[in-house]
Write a protein that holds these residues in place. Structure first.
Motif, short mmCIF file in Angstrom:
data_model
loop_
_atom_site.label_atom_id
_atom_site.label_comp_id
_atom_site.label_asym_id
_atom_site.label_seq_id
_atom_site.Cartn_x
_atom_site.Cartn_y
_atom_site.Cartn_z
N PRO A 123 1.13 -1.05 -0.01
CA PRO A 123 -0.24 0.10 0.05
C PRO A 123 0.72 1.47 0.06
CG PRO A 123 -0.03 -1.08 2.05
CD PRO A 123 0.53 -2.02 0.90
N GLU A 124 1.68 1.64 0.55
CA GLU A 124 2.86 2.59 0.99
C GLU A 124 3.61 2.69 1.36
OE1 GLU A 124 -0.10 5.56 2.85
OE2 GLU A 124 0.02 3.92 4.67
N GLY A 125 5.30 3.43 1.43
CA GLY A 125 5.92 3.18 2.70
C GLY A 125 6.14 3.81 4.11
N ARG A 126 7.08 3.40 4.60
CA ARG A 126 6.87 4.25 6.04
C ARG A 126 8.39 4.51 6.53
NH1 ARG A 126 7.93 0.68 9.73
NH2 ARG A 126 7.34 -1.50 9.72
N GLY A 127 8.70 4.84 6.74
CA GLY A 127 10.16 5.45 7.77
C GLY A 127 10.82 6.02 7.05
N SER A 128 12.64 5.93 7.55
CA SER A 128 13.36 6.53 7.03
C SER A 128 13.57 6.98 5.74
CB SER A 128 14.48 5.88 8.63
OG SER A 128 15.97 6.57 7.58
N PRO A 135 12.94 -5.87 -5.41
CA PRO A 135 11.94 -6.17 -6.45
C PRO A 135 12.93 -5.88 -7.81
CG PRO A 135 11.63 -4.90 -4.32
CD PRO A 135 13.34 -5.15 -4.31
N ALA A 136 12.40 -6.40 -9.05
CA ALA A 136 12.04 -6.70 -9.93
C ALA A 136 11.36 -4.88 -10.70
CB ALA A 136 11.91 -7.82 -10.50
N GLY A 137 9.88 -5.34 -10.23
CA GLY A 137 9.03 -3.53 -9.84
C GLY A 137 8.19 -3.55 -8.75
N ILE A 138 8.14 -2.32 -8.58
CA ILE A 138 7.48 -2.00 -7.56
C ILE A 138 5.99 -1.84 -8.11
CG2 ILE A 138 6.75 -1.03 -5.03
CD1 ILE A 138 10.28 -0.18 -5.21
N VAL A 139 4.58 -1.98 -7.23
CA VAL A 139 3.19 -1.36 -7.17
C VAL A 139 2.96 -1.23 -6.31
CG1 VAL A 139 0.93 -2.00 -8.48
CG2 VAL A 139 3.05 -3.08 -9.43
N MET A 140 2.18 0.42 -5.91
CA MET A 140 2.38 0.57 -4.36
C MET A 140 0.44 0.93 -4.64
SD MET A 140 5.43 2.38 -3.14
CE MET A 140 4.68 3.20 -1.95
N VAL A 141 -0.50 1.88 -4.14
CA VAL A 141 -1.26 2.46 -3.99
C VAL A 141 -1.00 3.40 -3.59
CG1 VAL A 141 -3.40 2.65 -1.76
CG2 VAL A 141 -2.76 0.31 -2.39
N ARG A 142 -0.27 4.49 -2.95
CA ARG A 142 -0.20 5.29 -3.15
C ARG A 142 1.43 5.24 -2.79
NH1 ARG A 142 -2.27 10.19 -4.13
NH2 ARG A 142 -1.24 11.89 -3.37
N SER A 143 2.30 5.75 -3.66
CA SER A 143 4.01 6.58 -3.33
C SER A 143 4.13 7.61 -2.56
CB SER A 143 4.59 6.09 -4.99
OG SER A 143 5.55 6.31 -4.29
N GLU A 144 5.14 7.70 -1.89
CA GLU A 144 5.89 8.81 -0.95
C GLU A 144 6.76 8.98 -1.54
OE1 GLU A 144 7.97 7.00 1.58
OE2 GLU A 144 7.19 5.73 0.52
N ALA A 145 7.75 9.66 -0.97
CA ALA A 145 8.84 10.13 -1.69
C ALA A 145 10.07 9.27 -1.31
CB ALA A 145 9.09 11.43 -0.61
N ILE A 146 10.02 9.00 -0.16
CA ILE A 146 11.32 7.94 -0.07
C ILE A 146 11.69 6.65 -0.84
CG2 ILE A 146 11.83 6.22 1.93
CD1 ILE A 146 10.75 7.95 3.91
N VAL A 147 10.52 5.59 -1.11
CA VAL A 147 10.31 4.85 -1.89
C VAL A 147 10.27 5.21 -3.44
CG1 VAL A 147 8.78 3.09 -2.77
CG2 VAL A 147 8.67 2.92 0.11
N ALA A 148 9.71 6.25 -3.93
CA ALA A 148 9.66 7.05 -5.22
C ALA A 148 11.39 7.27 -5.35
CB ALA A 148 8.89 8.55 -5.38
N VAL A 149 12.13 7.82 -4.65
CA VAL A 149 13.95 8.04 -4.81
C VAL A 149 14.45 6.85 -5.15
CG1 VAL A 149 15.19 9.46 -4.37
CG2 VAL A 149 13.09 10.81 -3.77
N GLY A 150 13.92 5.98 -4.13
CA GLY A 150 14.88 4.92 -4.22
C GLY A 150 14.62 3.94 -4.93
N ALA A 151 13.52 3.83 -5.86
CA ALA A 151 13.01 2.98 -6.87
C ALA A 151 13.96 3.67 -8.42
CB ALA A 151 11.66 3.20 -7.46
#
Length: 135
Positions: free
Chosen positions: A57-62, A79-95
């Protein structure tokens, strides 16, 4: 089944889905050397996201979670790919920095439609698409 999603990090990926219905922090919840979920409260504790299409669903944390995704990519266990309900900056920038295709805001309820073990394709270019083949 095929549905649209918003593109966050461009690319194409396909593979077996692994689905968590709980938010995930890449710093602490995931072992960066193996891709195994080590958060005992996770609904996918002990399973690996390495080489799979990770649906959650979403990322959390540092903010260090951003670099953890890059570290995982370099270790060959991202992961080869990511599908999220709602992305946020931490996971988005990491990907983005790790070159992992990421889409979010799908027009379907991915936590209901996709099950672990399904074959999923993530198309994240000008337009975002997710295709699901039920197992």
């Amino acid at each position: 089944m095929r549905f649209r999603a918003r593109v966050i990090s461009r690319g194409y990926a396909e593979g077996e889905a692994i689905v968590s219905r709980k938010p995930v922090s890449f710093l602490g919840d995931v072992d960066p050397e193996s891709g195994v979920i080590r958060d005992r409260e996770s609904d996918i504790f002990g399973e690996s996201v390495a080489g799979k299409i990770f649906v959650f669903p979403e990322g959390r944390g540092s903010t260090v979670g951003t670099y953890t995704l890059l570290r995982m990519k370099k270790a060959g266990c991202a992961p080869a790919g990511i599908v999220m309900v709602r992305s946020e900056a931490i996971v988005a920038v990491g990907a983005i920095i790790a070159g992992i295709p990421l889409v979010d805001m799908p027009e379907a309820d991915v936590l209901e439609v996709i099950e672990s073990g399904d074959h999923v394709r993530v198309f994240a270019e000008r337009e975002g698409w997710v295709e699901v083949e039920k197992r």
